[in-house]
Design an enzyme around this catalytic site. Structure first.
Site, short mmCIF file in Angstrom:
data_model
loop_
_atom_site.label_atom_id
_atom_site.label_comp_id
_atom_site.label_asym_id
_atom_site.label_seq_id
_atom_site.Cartn_x
_atom_site.Cartn_y
_atom_site.Cartn_z
N HIS A 168 17.82 5.59 -34.57
CA HIS A 168 18.78 5.38 -33.47
C HIS A 168 19.91 4.52 -34.02
CE1 HIS A 168 15.71 5.86 -29.93
NE2 HIS A 168 16.54 6.89 -29.92
N ASP A 170 21.39 2.07 -32.71
CA ASP A 170 21.24 0.63 -32.45
C ASP A 170 20.24 -0.05 -33.38
OD1 ASP A 170 18.78 1.34 -31.35
OD2 ASP A 170 19.22 0.58 -29.33
N ALA A 258 6.46 -0.15 -32.72
CA ALA A 258 6.88 1.09 -32.05
C ALA A 258 8.29 1.50 -32.48
CB ALA A 258 6.83 0.92 -30.54
N CYS A 264 16.78 -2.70 -28.18
CA CYS A 264 16.11 -1.53 -27.58
C CYS A 264 15.44 -1.86 -26.26
CB CYS A 264 15.01 -1.01 -28.50
SG CYS A 264 15.51 -0.64 -30.15
N1 ARG Z 1 9.09 4.37 -29.95
C1 ARG Z 1 10.42 4.52 -29.43
C2 ARG Z 1 11.02 5.82 -29.93
O1 ARG Z 1 10.77 6.19 -31.05
C3 ARG Z 1 11.28 3.35 -29.82
C4 ARG Z 1 12.64 3.39 -29.23
C5 ARG Z 1 13.51 2.25 -29.66
N2 ARG Z 1 14.74 2.28 -28.95
C6 ARG Z 1 15.96 2.13 -29.48
N3 ARG Z 1 16.96 2.06 -28.68
N4 ARG Z 1 16.15 2.09 -30.77
O2 ARG Z 1 11.75 6.49 -29.23
#
Ligand code: ARG
Length: 269
Positions: A168, A170, A258, A264
């Site tokens: 992602h 972010d 995670a 997040c």
């Molecule tokens: N386990 C989640 C996923 O893989 C983590 C999300 C983290 N969120 C973020 N905005 N980076 O989707």
């Protein structure tokens, strides 16, 4: 009128790792500590609540990643562009976020069915440049860029992500107050690095190294002059201080299992 920032969070009642959709989750199934996760989440909520309003969406059994409200959608002003998740494991979150936004009075728009978009995980408003940076390659589709631009009336700059640990935007890029971009260059393809460099002069960029990036330093929440983040090296802390920001480290080890940290767990609304 108040201009206190406002964030959406989700209590971690049902948080855990029960499937693997990013490299951080590998080998972590069933290995999160619920009490530690709650303590980490509560410390973030309390830190935010000192200078911001925090609204909550109800947690839901069977949706362990609902805590990552950054992925609810992208909200700017009264409009919310909903997420459409890449992974089936997270699609059950979509109706819950939709109904939260509707009840809260937002004007809700959704991407077309065939287009993936993971909200403020991949779409980051850069207030200084008045543009939206859009990460794609792992979760969101580049094809959503015109829709994001149209929904929010802002130029939307696509950035291609190439390192699966930074799936992602972010996780590897953060527009800071004052216009500085904090980012991990290794997460982006060459054209995207060039796009970042074209928009930010050298003194407006802080390129972090892999070890800071792997500590989720870019997954930061700015609150006034403070920058809430998981961790940062002494060198990075000094660079942030030189830009007038105070790094505030809070532990997010349970959520990193995670694949997420401070940013997040929040959605700016
Ligand atoms: N386990 C989640 C996923 O893989 C983590 C999300 C983290 N969120 C973020 N905005 N980076 O989707």
């Amino acid at each position: 009128m108040t201009n206190r920032p406002h964030f959406l969070m989700c209590p971690p009642d049902f948080f855990g790792v029960s499937y693997v959709i990013n490299p951080w989750m590998e080998g972590q199934t069933g290995h999160t500590d619920a009490a530690a996760a709650r303590a980490q989440w509560t410390a973030l909520r309390d830190a935010l609540a000192r200078a911001a309003d925090v609204s909550l969406i109800a947690p839901h059994p069977g949706l362990p990643d609902l805590v990552f409200t950054a992925n609810a959608g992208l909200v700017i002003g009264a409009r919310a562009l909903l997420s459409r998740f890449r992974c089936p494991q997270r699609r059950g979150e979509e109706p819950l976020f939709r109904s939260w936004f509707e009840k809260a009075g937002f004007e809700v728009v959704a991407p077309p069915h065939e287009t993936c978009f993971e909200g403020a995980g991949d779409a980051l408003l850069d207030e200084s440049r008045d543009v939206i940076w859009l990460g794609h390659g792992f979760r969101s589709d580049a094809a959503v860029a015109p829709l994001v631009a149209q929904a929010f009336g802002r130029e939307t700059i696509p950035l291609r992500l190439i390192d699966s640990r930074f799936y992602h935007l972010d996780t590897c890029f953060c527009p800071l107050p004052g216009g500085v971009l904090l980012y991990f260059p290794g997460a982006f393809d060459q054209d995207s690095r060039a796009a970042i460099e074209a928009r930010a002069a050298p003194d407006q960029r802080i390129a972090v190294d892999e070890s800071d990036a792997a500590k989720f330093c870019c997954n930061a929440v700015a609150l006034g002059d403070s920058l809430l983040l998981n961790d940062a090296s002494p060198v990075l802390r000094e660079k942030l201080r030189a830009k007038g920001l105070t790094p505030v480290a809070l532990p997010f080890g349970e959520f990193i299992k995670a694949g997420g940290a401070a940013k997040c767990l929040t959605l700016r609304i």
